[in-house]
Scaffold this motif. Structure first.
Motif, PDB file in Angstrom:
ATOM      1  N   THR A   1      61.017 106.992  15.836  1.00 35.04           N
ATOM      2  CA  THR A   1      62.055 106.991  14.789  1.00 35.04           C
ATOM      3  C   THR A   1      61.410 106.738  13.418  1.00 35.04           C
ATOM      4  OG1 THR A   1      62.637 104.630  15.044  1.00 35.04           O
ATOM      5  CG2 THR A   1      63.867 106.213  16.384  1.00 35.04           C
ATOM      6  N   ALA A   2      60.309 105.978  13.413  1.00 38.68           N
ATOM      7  CA  ALA A   2      59.589 105.756  12.146  1.00 38.68           C
ATOM      8  C   ALA A   2      58.981 107.072  11.649  1.00 38.68           C
ATOM      9  CB  ALA A   2      58.512 104.694  12.319  1.00 38.68           C
ATOM     10  N   GLY A   3      58.429 107.856  12.564  1.00 45.74           N
ATOM     11  CA  GLY A   3      57.868 109.159  12.177  1.00 45.74           C
ATOM     12  C   GLY A   3      58.953 110.061  11.606  1.00 45.74           C
ATOM     13  N   CYS A   4      60.122 110.057  12.249  1.00 45.05           N
ATOM     14  CA  CYS A   4      61.256 110.856  11.751  1.00 45.05           C
ATOM     15  C   CYS A   4      61.643 110.420  10.345  1.00 45.05           C
ATOM     16  CB  CYS A   4      62.471 110.683  12.659  1.00 45.05           C
ATOM     17  SG  CYS A   4      62.297 111.410  14.281  1.00 45.05           S
ATOM     18  N   ALA A   5      61.723 109.112  10.143  1.00 42.98           N
ATOM     19  CA  ALA A   5      62.137 108.592   8.840  1.00 42.98           C
ATOM     20  C   ALA A   5      61.105 108.959   7.765  1.00 42.98           C
ATOM     21  CB  ALA A   5      62.334 107.079   8.910  1.00 42.98           C
ATOM     22  N   ASP A   6      59.830 108.947   8.132  1.00 43.62           N
ATOM     23  CA  ASP A   6      58.783 109.329   7.181  1.00 43.62           C
ATOM     24  C   ASP A   6      59.003 110.777   6.734  1.00 43.62           C
ATOM     25  OD1 ASP A   6      56.555 108.818   5.645  1.00 43.62           O
ATOM     26  OD2 ASP A   6      55.096 108.979   7.276  1.00 43.62           O
ATOM     27  N   ILE A   7      59.435 111.629   7.661  1.00 47.04           N
ATOM     28  CA  ILE A   7      59.673 113.040   7.323  1.00 47.04           C
ATOM     29  C   ILE A   7      60.952 113.195   6.499  1.00 47.04           C
ATOM     30  CG2 ILE A   7      60.191 115.312   8.281  1.00 47.04           C
ATOM     31  CD1 ILE A   7      58.398 114.249  10.711  1.00 47.04           C
ATOM     32  N   ILE A   8      61.998 112.446   6.875  1.00 43.42           N
ATOM     33  CA  ILE A   8      63.254 112.535   6.114  1.00 43.42           C
ATOM     34  C   ILE A   8      63.003 112.142   4.654  1.00 43.42           C
ATOM     35  CG2 ILE A   8      65.560 111.479   5.869  1.00 43.42           C
ATOM     36  CD1 ILE A   8      65.633 111.460   9.014  1.00 43.42           C
ATOM     37  N   SER A   9      62.056 111.238   4.430  1.00 43.01           N
ATOM     38  CA  SER A   9      61.758 110.808   3.055  1.00 43.01           C
ATOM     39  C   SER A   9      61.105 111.911   2.225  1.00 43.01           C
ATOM     40  CB  SER A   9      60.869 109.564   3.061  1.00 43.01           C
ATOM     41  OG  SER A   9      59.511 109.907   3.265  1.00 43.01           O
ATOM     42  N   ASN A  10      60.748 113.023   2.858  1.00 46.44           N
ATOM     43  CA  ASN A  10      60.209 114.152   2.084  1.00 46.44           C
ATOM     44  C   ASN A  10      61.217 114.638   1.037  1.00 46.44           C
ATOM     45  OD1 ASN A  10      58.040 113.996   3.827  1.00 46.44           O
ATOM     46  ND2 ASN A  10      58.127 116.120   4.514  1.00 46.44           N
ATOM     47  N   TYR A  11      62.508 114.513   1.372  1.00 47.89           N
ATOM     48  CA  TYR A  11      63.546 114.938   0.417  1.00 47.89           C
ATOM     49  C   TYR A  11      63.345 114.269  -0.936  1.00 47.89           C
ATOM     50  CZ  TYR A  11      66.759 116.896   3.970  1.00 47.89           C
ATOM     51  OH  TYR A  11      67.349 117.651   4.947  1.00 47.89           O
ATOM     52  N   THR A  12      63.229 112.937  -0.902  1.00 43.08           N
ATOM     53  CA  THR A  12      63.129 112.205  -2.168  1.00 43.08           C
ATOM     54  C   THR A  12      61.738 112.332  -2.771  1.00 43.08           C
ATOM     55  OG1 THR A  12      62.798 110.180  -0.867  1.00 43.08           O
ATOM     56  CG2 THR A  12      64.999 110.582  -1.744  1.00 43.08           C
ATOM     57  N   ALA A  13      60.716 112.465  -1.897  1.00 44.48           N
ATOM     58  CA  ALA A  13      59.357 112.634  -2.419  1.00 44.48           C
ATOM     59  C   ALA A  13      59.280 113.913  -3.258  1.00 44.48           C
ATOM     60  CB  ALA A  13      58.358 112.681  -1.268  1.00 44.48           C
ATOM     61  N   VAL A  14      59.910 114.982  -2.758  1.00 42.10           N
ATOM     62  CA  VAL A  14      59.881 116.257  -3.503  1.00 42.10           C
ATOM     63  C   VAL A  14      60.678 116.131  -4.802  1.00 42.10           C
ATOM     64  CG1 VAL A  14      60.533 118.700  -3.449  1.00 42.10           C
ATOM     65  CG2 VAL A  14      59.426 117.667  -1.457  1.00 42.10           C
ATOM     66  N   ARG A  15      61.801 115.429  -4.750  1.00 44.12           N
ATOM     67  CA  ARG A  15      62.562 115.207  -6.002  1.00 44.12           C
ATOM     68  C   ARG A  15      61.703 114.476  -7.037  1.00 44.12           C
ATOM     69  NH1 ARG A  15      67.924 116.504  -5.634  1.00 44.12           N
ATOM     70  NH2 ARG A  15      69.054 115.983  -3.716  1.00 44.12           N
ATOM     71  N   ASP A  16      60.975 113.454  -6.578  1.00 43.47           N
ATOM     72  CA  ASP A  16      60.124 112.710  -7.507  1.00 43.47           C
ATOM     73  C   ASP A  16      59.028 113.598  -8.089  1.00 43.47           C
ATOM     74  OD1 ASP A  16      61.156 110.064  -7.682  1.00 43.47           O
ATOM     75  OD2 ASP A  16      60.462 109.664  -5.649  1.00 43.47           O
ATOM     76  N   TRP A  17      58.497 114.432  -7.210  1.00 40.55           N
ATOM     77  CA  TRP A  17      57.413 115.333  -7.641  1.00 40.55           C
ATOM     78  C   TRP A  17      57.934 116.300  -8.712  1.00 40.55           C
ATOM     79  CZ3 TRP A  17      54.745 119.344  -3.907  1.00 40.55           C
ATOM     80  CH2 TRP A  17      53.522 119.749  -4.469  1.00 40.55           C
ATOM     81  N   GLN A  18      59.132 116.862  -8.466  1.00 41.76           N
ATOM     82  CA  GLN A  18      59.717 117.792  -9.430  1.00 41.76           C
ATOM     83  C   GLN A  18      60.025 117.091 -10.761  1.00 41.76           C
ATOM     84  OE1 GLN A  18      62.933 119.052  -6.894  1.00 41.76           O
ATOM     85  NE2 GLN A  18      61.886 120.949  -6.278  1.00 41.76           N
ATOM     86  N   LEU A  19      60.500 115.871 -10.637  1.00 39.47           N
ATOM     87  CA  LEU A  19      60.800 115.097 -11.843  1.00 39.47           C
ATOM     88  C   LEU A  19      59.515 114.843 -12.638  1.00 39.47           C
ATOM     89  CD1 LEU A  19      63.116 113.442 -13.308  1.00 39.47           C
ATOM     90  CD2 LEU A  19      62.227 111.452 -12.069  1.00 39.47           C
ATOM     91  N   ALA A  20      58.457 114.470 -11.928  1.00 41.64           N
ATOM     92  CA  ALA A  20      57.170 114.203 -12.590  1.00 41.64           C
ATOM     93  C   ALA A  20      56.630 115.478 -13.237  1.00 41.64           C
ATOM     94  CB  ALA A  20      56.172 113.650 -11.577  1.00 41.64           C
ATOM     95  N   HIS A  21      56.925 116.603 -12.595  1.00 37.02           N
ATOM     96  CA  HIS A  21      56.510 117.891 -13.179  1.00 37.02           C
ATOM     97  C   HIS A  21      57.263 118.139 -14.492  1.00 37.02           C
ATOM     98  CE1 HIS A  21      55.374 122.035 -13.573  1.00 37.02           C
ATOM     99  NE2 HIS A  21      56.633 122.419 -13.531  1.00 37.02           N
ATOM    100  N   ARG A  22      58.570 117.922 -14.448  1.00 34.06           N
ATOM    101  CA  ARG A  22      59.381 118.200 -15.639  1.00 34.06           C
ATOM    102  C   ARG A  22      59.072 117.229 -16.781  1.00 34.06           C
ATOM    103  NH1 ARG A  22      63.585 119.139 -11.643  1.00 34.06           N
ATOM    104  NH2 ARG A  22      64.318 117.012 -11.932  1.00 34.06           N
ATOM    105  N   LEU A  23      58.881 115.951 -16.415  1.00 29.90           N
ATOM    106  CA  LEU A  23      58.703 114.936 -17.458  1.00 29.90           C
ATOM    107  C   LEU A  23      57.262 114.733 -17.889  1.00 29.90           C
ATOM    108  CD1 LEU A  23      61.124 112.072 -16.371  1.00 29.90           C
ATOM    109  CD2 LEU A  23      61.182 113.317 -18.516  1.00 29.90           C
TER     110      LEU A  23
END
Ligand code: ZN
Length: 352
Positions: free
Chosen positions: A167-189
């Motif tokens: 379940t920890a491995g699953c949660a690590d993957i689910i966190s990709n959603y927010t990781a990508v949002r942060d990455w896009q934000l860092a790209h824009r800003l």
């Protein structure tokens, strides 16, 4: 003038599935690793898989050396380096749920030797990435080296691992959603380089895992199959990006901070999952998709609250307000959350 360039390092052989361990020597020979193998394992993984790998090499006429490590510490990395030098090892295999893999990866990086990852649990995406880190006192030593030359993930073995690791491995993957949002934000800003391919792959990996949530059940070997493939896919996204950005944003900073300040930290994946609920709220607001992240975590049985993590409220707030200091990685946390804002985020999302 066109000046872009990229250098993508991927694992060369990824062998996943029922009985994959029986192919370990073939997978190693196929990447032309030579010399004496050194099998690095933690105690339980040594018994369930390490011994088998050692026996297989012996059957093929090799003379494998082995070292069992108890903890992922800097001292353990030193011990493995010494063992490798004493054995005149040609390459290293890390056999374990994460600790042995991190330690072996760091030792191999230091020794400039080839590294093979043999995960016995699907607990985080470090099993396929070049990233490794071990704590030392208040800080962490990390490497961002090349990914393993081969990954050998036997779903029969992984299905026997404690369920909370899956379940920890699953949660690590689910966190990709927010990781990508942060990455896009860092790209824009901040004009941080963003890779559309890596971002899309990382997001799709999280989506596929969430869609398969119904098939991820304790005791089902197919669950291990789904999760390991997602971890591999997430690792490939990091390889394409040449950074951990596709799978590591503010939710990871939050988790790293908990590792430092919580008296009894939770599993990496569980902590980043809870972090992702709150950072999704920061990205999309009270009416945003944070509840989807929470529901996805709940569906696979991962923690969604501080209480389920076994971490008290004040520690969660402290981690949220200080996480931005950990490393120079721009995320939705910006230059830091105020305490009232952190409390609001944790309360609105039901984390505290
Ligand atoms: Zn992670």
């Amino acid at each position: 003038m066109f000046e872009k360039h990229t250098w993508i390092r991927l694992p060369r052989n990824v062998v996943v599935g029922h009985g994959a361990l029986d192919r370990a020597v073939d997978a190693v020979e196929d990447v032309h690793l030579s010399g004496r193998p050194l099998v690095v394992a933690s105690p339980t993984p040594y018994e369930v898989a390490g011994q088998r790998v050692v026996a297989e090499f012996e059957e093929r006429g090799a003379d494998p050396a082995e070292v069992v490590i108890e903890e992922a510490t800097f001292g353990a990395v030193e011990r493995v380096i010494e063992a490798a030098e004493a054995a005149d090892a040609g390459f290293l295999l890390g056999v374990g749920g994460g600790k042995a893999i991190d330690v072996a990866k760091m030792a191999a990086d230091d020794l400039n030797l080839g590294f093979v990852s043999v995960p016995t649990a699907a607990s985080h995406d470090g099993i396929v990435s070049g990233r490794g880190s071990v704590p030392e006192g208040d800080t962490r030593h990390s490497v961002a080296s090349e990914p393993p030359l081969a990954v050998i993930a036997d779903t029969e073995v992984i299905a026997e691992a404690p369920w909370r690791l899956t379940t920890a491995g699953c949660a690590d993957i689910i966190s990709n959603y927010t990781a990508v949002r942060d990455w896009q934000l860092a790209h824009r800003l901040k004009n941080v380089t963003y890779s559309e391919y890596a971002g899309a792959l990382s997001q799709m990996t999280a989506e596929m895992l969430v869609e398969s949530a119904g098939s991820i059940k304790r005791g089902l070997e197919e669950s291990s199959w789904i999760v390991v493939k997602a971890l591999v896919s997430s690792g490939v996204a990091m390889s394409i990006a040449g950074s951990s950005r596709p799978a590591s944003g503010a939710e990871h900073l939050f988790s790293h901070q908990l590792d430092r300040i919580a008296p009894d930290p939770g599993l990496h994946g569980h902590q980043v999952g809870v972090g992702a609920i709150m950072t999704e709220y920061l990205h999309t607001g009270a009416d945003g998709q944070w509840s989807d992240v929470r529901d996805a975590l709940a569906a696979i049985g991962a923690p969604t609250t501080a209480e389920e993590l076994g971490i008290d409220e004040d520690t969660v707030i402290e981690a949220l307000t200080t996480a931005h200091e950990i490393r120079d990685r721009y995320t939705v946390l910006g230059d830091g959350m105020s305490e009232p804002a952190a409390r609001e985020a944790a309360t609105v999302t039901g984390v505290i």
